[in-house]
Scaffold this motif. Structure first.
Motif, short mmCIF file in Angstrom:
data_model
loop_
_atom_site.label_atom_id
_atom_site.label_comp_id
_atom_site.label_asym_id
_atom_site.label_seq_id
_atom_site.Cartn_x
_atom_site.Cartn_y
_atom_site.Cartn_z
N PHE A 125 0.80 -1.23 0.00
CA PHE A 125 0.00 0.00 0.00
C PHE A 125 0.83 1.27 0.00
N GLY A 126 2.11 1.19 0.39
CA GLY A 126 2.84 2.42 0.61
C GLY A 126 2.24 3.15 1.80
N LEU A 127 2.64 4.40 1.98
CA LEU A 127 2.10 5.18 3.10
C LEU A 127 2.29 6.67 2.83
N SER A 128 1.19 7.40 2.85
CA SER A 128 1.22 8.85 2.69
C SER A 128 0.75 9.49 3.98
N LEU A 129 1.61 10.28 4.60
CA LEU A 129 1.28 10.96 5.84
C LEU A 129 1.37 12.46 5.64
N GLY A 130 0.26 13.15 5.88
CA GLY A 130 0.23 14.59 5.71
C GLY A 130 -0.78 15.23 6.63
N SER A 131 -0.99 16.51 6.44
CA SER A 131 -1.87 17.27 7.32
C SER A 131 -3.32 16.82 7.22
N ILE A 165 -3.12 -9.56 14.15
CA ILE A 165 -2.56 -8.37 13.50
C ILE A 165 -1.82 -8.76 12.22
N GLU A 166 -1.09 -9.86 12.26
CA GLU A 166 -0.35 -10.30 11.08
C GLU A 166 -1.28 -10.65 9.92
N ALA A 167 -2.54 -11.01 10.25
CA ALA A 167 -3.50 -11.39 9.21
C ALA A 167 -4.09 -10.17 8.49
N ILE A 168 -3.84 -8.97 9.00
CA ILE A 168 -4.36 -7.76 8.36
C ILE A 168 -3.69 -7.58 7.01
N ASP A 169 -4.50 -7.52 5.97
CA ASP A 169 -3.97 -7.38 4.61
C ASP A 169 -4.63 -6.22 3.87
N TYR A 170 -5.21 -5.27 4.62
CA TYR A 170 -5.97 -4.20 3.96
C TYR A 170 -5.42 -2.80 4.25
N CYS A 171 -4.35 -2.68 5.03
CA CYS A 171 -3.77 -1.36 5.30
C CYS A 171 -2.39 -1.53 5.91
N VAL A 175 -14.07 -0.57 5.98
CA VAL A 175 -14.09 0.89 5.97
C VAL A 175 -13.48 1.42 4.68
N LYS A 176 -14.19 2.34 4.05
CA LYS A 176 -13.72 2.94 2.80
C LYS A 176 -12.44 3.73 3.05
N ASP A 177 -11.45 3.52 2.18
CA ASP A 177 -10.17 4.23 2.19
C ASP A 177 -9.27 3.85 3.36
N VAL A 178 -9.56 2.73 4.03
CA VAL A 178 -8.71 2.33 5.16
C VAL A 178 -7.28 2.06 4.70
N GLU A 179 -7.10 1.67 3.45
CA GLU A 179 -5.76 1.37 2.95
C GLU A 179 -4.85 2.60 2.91
N LYS A 180 -5.45 3.80 3.02
CA LYS A 180 -4.67 5.04 3.00
C LYS A 180 -4.25 5.49 4.40
N SER A 181 -4.72 4.76 5.43
CA SER A 181 -4.40 5.14 6.81
C SER A 181 -3.36 4.19 7.40
N LEU A 182 -2.59 4.70 8.33
CA LEU A 182 -1.69 3.87 9.13
C LEU A 182 -2.44 3.41 10.36
#
Length: 462
Positions: free
Chosen positions: A121-127, A176-182, A153-160
């Motif tokens: 997913f990468g990770l984008s962190l901003g304001s 936690i290791e089974a999480i594959d959506y974010c 949840v919609k757009d959860v892949e964009k959150s940390l």
């Protein structure tokens, strides 16, 4: 006459089109810009030997959301396999009695700060980003429910996602290791009862019994005889731990995580016995837009409430303005680093207020220490539901949450057309009377005060 009628119809048509365009522009500016990117590139080497492409912000215009970090996902044909690596990151054979091994493992994980799923997913962190933090104890059945709802949840892949534990167990780690959506990171409270089971901050054999009279305690020379709470009771480690964990977690997230060093966006606090609506992130961004327009002095957004009668048809897009009250606004608290810094300035009050509840303590800070109190915006139709039938404050013979979850899911299905509002509006101010809460006790021991202060001044982190 015919010409005049045609002209009138044209004017009406143009007016309608302009209104439609303005409405859509309003929605656009109330939702995050997911396409914004910065221009300067660099390289961030993740633990485990994976080189991750990173972009940092430079020279952005004021209309562009400010990014503190951008990690781009790896191509689908990349040779790295982070799923395999993730499942090898935690030792499986640590026994609960081996406290030294537990201390070492937890210190290693907290220092490593590994983020799963970055390659995907990468990770984008901003304001305008959202970091989601879950504080969890030893209730895997509840945590699984929360994580299953988060998957939708919609757009959860964009959150940390950050999961903060006070129990180390293979069962929780595997969830936690089974999480594959974010992207997800685990952190561990290093002063838990699990690790300090026979010494402070756990329960020492020579600690005073809760109901011992002070003169009896002094005569017996038990450890904390001089420091009962205001009601004459001595500390119980199992109740003190939650407040310790809560304040340590905030300090570690805002000041101890490298990825969040320059982060200016919001952090949402959740507990492990919640269920989330699928539009909770969308609603958070809409609330943020309303705050910027109509309540710039509001410091917090709250996504959940405890109202028994939830009317989504009427209140699905309505927001209430209020001052923070622990029993009303502790579910889905969302704020940025500026609020943490205000809490930190009040560290003496937080650490010495004689209440083992972090939320009652925070209300005391809002009333007596934090300037102008904590003003907030809260959704009138809740996006978070408390499904815990058993916990620190609630006991029940039936601890199976399945029936509660089914009720919540049915309610959300029935009201799906009222989720994802195009516009949220301020419906008024709360009429609840503010007061400085009467402390519940349980936090009179000077050892708790001192340990709490050590988190906040950064001298004790592990």
């Amino acid at each position: 006459m015919r010409l005049s009628l045609r002209r009138g119809l044209r004017i009406l048509l143009v007016t309608a089109m302009v209104g439609f365009v303005l409405l859509n522009l309003h929605v656009l500016y109330n939702t995050p810009d997911s396409t914004s990117r910065s221009k300067t590139t660099g390289s961030l080497s993740q633990n485990g030997g994976t080189d991750t492409h990173v972009q940092y912000t430079t020279g952005q215009s004021s209309a562009t959301p400010k990014l503190s970090l951008l990690i781009t996902p790896k191509p689908a044909n990349s040779s790295s396999n982070s799923t395999v690596n993730a499942k090898q990151r935690y030792h499986r054979n640590i026994t609960v009695n081996d406290t030294e091994a537990l201390k070492y493992e937890i210190a290693r994980i907290n220092a490593e700060q590994y983020v799963h799923n970055l390659d995907k997913f990468g990770l984008s962190l901003g304001s305008q980003s959202l970091v989601i933090v879950i504080q969890t104890h030893d209730r895997p059945e509840y945590l699984k429910i929360l994580l299953d709802s988060l998957r939708k949840v919609k757009d959860v892949e964009k959150s940390l996602l950050i999961v903060s534990h006070d129990v180390y167990s293979s069962q929780l780690n595997e969830l936690i290791e089974a999480i594959d959506y974010c992207p997800v990171m685990q952190i561990f409270f290093p002063f838990s009862q699990q690790i300090y089971s026979t010494e402070f901050p756990g329960q020492h054999a020579n600690d005073c019994p809760r109901n011992a009279k002070k003169d009896e305690a002094l005569a017996s020379k038990c450890n904390n005889a001089e420091h009962p709470d205001k009601y004459g009771h001595y500390r119980e480690a199992k109740y003190c731990q939650a407040k310790h964990h809560w304040i340590w977690k905030l300090q570690h997230i805002f000041e101890g995580l490298h990825l969040l060093k320059d982060y200016e966006g919001n952090v949402m606090l959740l507990e492990d016995d919640y269920y989330l609506s699928e539009d909770i992130i969308f609603s958070t961004h809409m609330l943020r837009g309303l705050k910027e327009r109509e309540c710039p002095e509001c410091r917090m957004l709250v996504l959940g409430n405890y109202d028994k009668n939830q009317n989504y048809a009427i209140n699905g897009a309505k927001v209430e303005r209020a001052f923070w009250i622990s029993s009303k606004h502790n579910m889905g608290m969302t704020f940025n680093k500026s609020v943490w810094l205000e809490i930190k300035k009040c560290s003496d009050d937080f650490c010495t207020f004689d209440d083992y509840n972090w939320d009652w303590t925070l209300q005391h800070l809002s009333m007596k220490c934090i300037p102008d109190k904590i003003k907030l915006l809260v959704m009138k139709a809740s996006r978070i539901f408390h499904v815990g039938e058993c916990g620190m404050h609630k006991k029940s013979k039936n601890c199976d949450p399945d029936s509660v979850v089914k009720q919540v899911e049915a309610r959300l299905t029935e009201n799906r057309q009222h989720l994802y509002p195009n516009l949220v509006s301020l419906a008024g101010d709360s009429r609840f009377k503010l007061r400085d809460p009467k402390p519940n006790g349980g936090w009179g021991d000077i050892r708790d005060h001192n340990l709490c202060k050590q988190y906040l001044n950064g001298s004790r982190t592990r």
